[in-house]
Design an enzyme around this catalytic site. Structure first.
Site, PDB file in Angstrom:
ATOM      1  CG  ASN A 166      23.639  13.711  12.523  1.00 59.53           C
ATOM      2  OD1 ASN A 166      23.278  13.720  13.654  1.00 59.53           O
ATOM      3  ND2 ASN A 166      24.511  12.903  12.058  1.00 59.53           N
ATOM      4  CG  ASP A 193      31.129  16.288   6.251  1.00 59.75           C
ATOM      5  OD1 ASP A 193      31.663  15.016   6.165  1.00 59.75           O
ATOM      6  OD2 ASP A 193      30.443  16.880   7.079  1.00 59.75           O
TER       7      ASP A 193
END
Ligand code: COA
Length: 380
Positions: A66, A255
């Protein structure tokens, strides 16, 4: 000539070893395209005969992580599933007979124990720990290594169940070659785990029917405000030799959606903390359009539970209807810049269904927290 004789001997030894029953096999995998394995033959020290070149690592890149540099839980789940699929498919084809591909049937509840970051090296190792007549239990461990300091940490331990499906007929479940256990207790413990998951499967209600519907102008902190969906056309690169989606691909997408819901809700850096047990009841064929929807069900002080539903739509086949292929609860935690957990905004359930789901989520949260703290009631 000598070389040829040596090659023939090696082939014969490999053939003999493969046709013997196997002790729990071990596999080391470089996540991604390539993998190498070593399977130990029963009662022998012939690892060197069966092992292939092995590099059990891959550096985590920016596209694995991320914005804050934490590797996505989905990336780790996909690496875990790849390792499991390889070792179980190899094991199920280790005796002469019908060729097959091992399909992921179930992943036990798994916790993400420490974060993995860009630049660290992922080590994935897989081991067959039990076989029933038609299923294989695989234990996979993931370690992260900081190659600057040499520090290694256990990131994740996962237990997966695979079922061998015939390459000629995907609806035919084949028998699994039994493993030989070095200790009798290993087999007994494995059988207990097998029976426990079978019971849990029968008891768990299949979360079917319910669909996540869009809502206009939702208020912040409500379920509708953060609920999100991804739509994905299943292509060849998502699929096994059978032309059905790899379990790891589905889990990665699940996810991803859960992460979007969590980020929309708390607007900070978020990471996957755990995933509850997932059963894969139905195959998803190449060419299907899958909708992966996520909605927040519960918030504790510092964690968020997100329910993810996977629906498959066989668009090119009018005879088949849209069906629920998988569902799971993901737990996410919001982190500050130093990586410490932050309190999250409290979810505001509005409808009766949302309030019911919130209470159910609270029940799961308290049960798991009690287990974690070693205060769980003994199971009957
Ligand atoms: N978890 C663990 N094991 C499972 C399971 C699950 N969710 N579902 C079935 N099994 C095991 C059974 O225990 C049985 O083994 P046993 O005889 O040793 O006890 C074996 O699978 C076959 O069971 P059976 O009832 O004959 O088959 P099924 O009709 O239930 O089919 C699957 C099982 C796994 C083949 C089927 O559910 C399926 O195709 N699922 C999707 C697989 C997939 O595509 N995975 C990737 C998902 S994206």
């Amino acid at each position: 000539m000598r070389l040829l004789t040596r090659a023939l001997c090696l082939c014969e030894l490999r053939r003999q070893a493969a046709s013997r029953r196997l002790v729990a096999g071990r596999l080391s995998v470089e996540p991604g395209e390539r993998c190498w394995a070593s399977i130990r033959a029963a009662g022998t020290r012939s690892d060197h005969l069966l092992s292939r070149p092995c590099t059990a690592n891959r550096i985590m890149r920016p596209d694995d992580a991320n914005l804050a540099g934490n590797v996505h839980g989905g990336t780790i789940l996909k690496m875990i599933e790849e390792a499991g699929a390889i070792i179980s498919t190899r094991h199920c084809n280790s005796q002469n007979g019908e060729r097959c591909v091992a399909a992921l049937a179930r992943v036990e509840r798994t916790d993400f124990l420490s974060p993995m970051c860009i630049g660290e090296v992922a080590h994935v190792s897989a081991e067959i720990t039990y076989t029933s007549k038609h299923s294989v239990e695989v234990q996979v461990n993931v370690m992260s290594e900081n190659i600057l300091t040499g520090t290694k940490k256990l990131t994740n331990k996962a237990t997966l169940w695979y079922v061998p499906l015939s390459l000629k007929n995907v609806d035919k479940v084949l028998e699994v070659p039994p493993v030989v256990y070095s200790r009798q207790e290993q087999e007994e413990e494995g059988r207990k785990r097998y029976e426990a998951q079978k019971l849990e499967r029968m008891e768990t209600k299949w979360r079917n029917g319910d669909i996540v519907q869009p809502v206009l102008n939702p208020e912040p902190n409500t379920v509708s405000y953060s609920q999100s969906s991804l739509i994905h056309l299943v292509g060849p690169s998502d699929c096994t030799l059978h032309g059905f989606v790899h379990g790891g691909v589905t889990m990665k997408l699940m996810d991803e959606v859960a992460g979007i819901v969590a980020a929309r809700h708390c607007k900070t850096n978020i990471v996957t903390a755990s995933v509850d047990a997932i059963n894969f009841h139905d195959k998803i064929r190449r060419g299907c359009v899958i909708t992966i929807s996520g909605r927040m069900t519960f918030t504790s002080n510092k964690s968020m539970e997100i329910e993810v539903l996977v629906d498959a739509d066989p668009v090119v086949d009018n005879t088949e209807k849209r069906y629920r292929a998988a569902s799971a609860f993901f737990t996410y935690v919001s982190l500050n810049q130093e990586g410490s957990p932050l309190p999250v905004p409290q979810l505001v359930p509005e409808t009766e269904d949302e309030k019911k789901r919130f209470e159910e989520g609270k029940g799961r949260y308290l049960q798991i927290k009690a287990k974690r703290q070693g205060r769980a009631e003994p199971q009957p």
